[in-house]
Scaffold this motif. Structure first.
Motif, short mmCIF file in Angstrom:
data_model
loop_
_atom_site.label_atom_id
_atom_site.label_comp_id
_atom_site.label_asym_id
_atom_site.label_seq_id
_atom_site.Cartn_x
_atom_site.Cartn_y
_atom_site.Cartn_z
N PRO A 239 52.70 7.09 12.76
CA PRO A 239 53.14 7.64 13.94
C PRO A 239 53.52 6.20 14.83
O PRO A 239 53.75 6.39 15.63
CB PRO A 239 51.93 8.21 14.83
CG PRO A 239 51.41 9.84 13.68
CD PRO A 239 51.26 8.37 12.52
N GLU A 240 52.97 5.20 14.12
CA GLU A 240 53.08 4.52 14.82
C GLU A 240 54.15 3.36 14.62
O GLU A 240 53.69 1.42 14.10
CB GLU A 240 51.81 3.94 15.18
CG GLU A 240 50.57 4.00 15.96
CD GLU A 240 49.17 3.95 16.52
OE1 GLU A 240 48.69 2.44 15.67
OE2 GLU A 240 48.02 4.15 16.95
N GLY A 241 54.40 3.86 13.26
CA GLY A 241 55.14 2.71 12.68
C GLY A 241 54.62 2.65 11.68
O GLY A 241 53.56 3.01 10.53
N TYR A 242 54.77 1.39 10.44
CA TYR A 242 54.74 1.22 9.15
C TYR A 242 53.23 0.52 9.75
O TYR A 242 52.98 -0.47 10.93
CB TYR A 242 55.60 1.11 8.12
CG TYR A 242 56.38 0.59 7.83
CD1 TYR A 242 56.21 1.38 6.22
CD2 TYR A 242 57.75 1.19 8.08
CE1 TYR A 242 57.40 2.63 6.08
CE2 TYR A 242 58.88 2.04 7.67
CZ TYR A 242 59.00 2.57 7.08
OH TYR A 242 59.34 3.04 5.97
N LYS A 243 52.10 0.83 9.01
CA LYS A 243 50.34 -0.07 8.64
C LYS A 243 49.72 0.44 7.31
O LYS A 243 50.51 0.37 6.29
CB LYS A 243 49.82 0.82 9.61
CG LYS A 243 48.64 0.40 10.22
CD LYS A 243 48.35 1.71 11.05
CE LYS A 243 46.41 1.17 11.47
NZ LYS A 243 45.93 2.45 12.74
N ASP A 244 48.80 -1.29 6.76
CA ASP A 244 48.45 -1.45 5.97
C ASP A 244 47.34 -0.44 6.06
O ASP A 244 46.53 -0.21 7.15
CB ASP A 244 47.90 -2.33 6.86
CG ASP A 244 46.91 -2.96 5.41
OD1 ASP A 244 46.45 -2.20 4.49
OD2 ASP A 244 46.30 -3.74 5.08
N VAL A 245 47.38 0.99 5.87
CA VAL A 245 46.56 1.59 4.61
C VAL A 245 45.26 1.28 3.83
O VAL A 245 44.85 2.22 3.65
CB VAL A 245 47.24 3.40 5.44
CG1 VAL A 245 48.12 3.11 6.05
CG2 VAL A 245 48.38 3.01 4.04
N TRP A 246 45.89 0.46 3.18
CA TRP A 246 44.96 0.71 1.98
C TRP A 246 44.70 -1.12 1.29
O TRP A 246 45.18 -1.48 1.11
CB TRP A 246 45.50 1.73 0.83
CG TRP A 246 44.07 1.21 -0.54
CD1 TRP A 246 43.02 1.78 -0.37
CD2 TRP A 246 44.63 1.17 -1.51
NE1 TRP A 246 42.75 1.54 -1.73
CE2 TRP A 246 43.53 1.41 -2.96
CE3 TRP A 246 45.24 1.00 -2.29
CZ2 TRP A 246 42.88 1.13 -3.45
CZ3 TRP A 246 44.72 -0.30 -3.79
CH2 TRP A 246 43.44 0.87 -4.52
N GLU A 247 43.78 -1.42 1.54
CA GLU A 247 43.45 -3.04 1.02
C GLU A 247 42.21 -3.21 0.00
O GLU A 247 41.37 -3.86 -0.51
CB GLU A 247 43.26 -4.28 1.60
CG GLU A 247 44.08 -3.58 3.10
CD GLU A 247 43.17 -4.91 4.49
OE1 GLU A 247 42.34 -5.07 3.74
OE2 GLU A 247 44.02 -4.86 5.37
N GLY A 248 42.39 -1.83 -1.96
CA GLY A 248 42.21 -2.18 -2.70
C GLY A 248 42.55 -2.87 -3.38
O GLY A 248 41.19 -2.69 -4.63
#
Length: 78
Positions: free
Chosen positions: A6-15
């Protein structure tokens, strides 16, 4: 990894990680492959790291997307 939130594209995983070893510590080749798969419209992420040298080893993890935190969170390691 990025995902639309909802806030735009975002970093969601750094695995995904990188393994670096000095030749003085381990004088052999290290071979590894990582795979990422999605289930249920992207709400579940499966990550596997497969090492073939020096000793065969597989690590697999399941992550579920937390809508409130806007991140994939680890739920199980196999």
């Amino acid at each position: 990894m990025i995902r639309y939130t909802p806030e735009g594209y975002k970093d969601v995983w750094e695995g995904v990680a990188t393994l670096r070893v000095s030749d003085k510590i381990a004088p052999y080749d290290i071979q590894q492959n990582g795979t990422i798969g999605f289930v249920a419209g992207g709400n579940e992420l499966y990550y596997a790291l497969i090492k073939t040298k020096p000793i065969p080893e597989v690590t697999a993890q399941c992550y579920k997307y937390n809508e409130n935190r806007m991140k994939y969170e680890l739920v199980e390691t196999y």
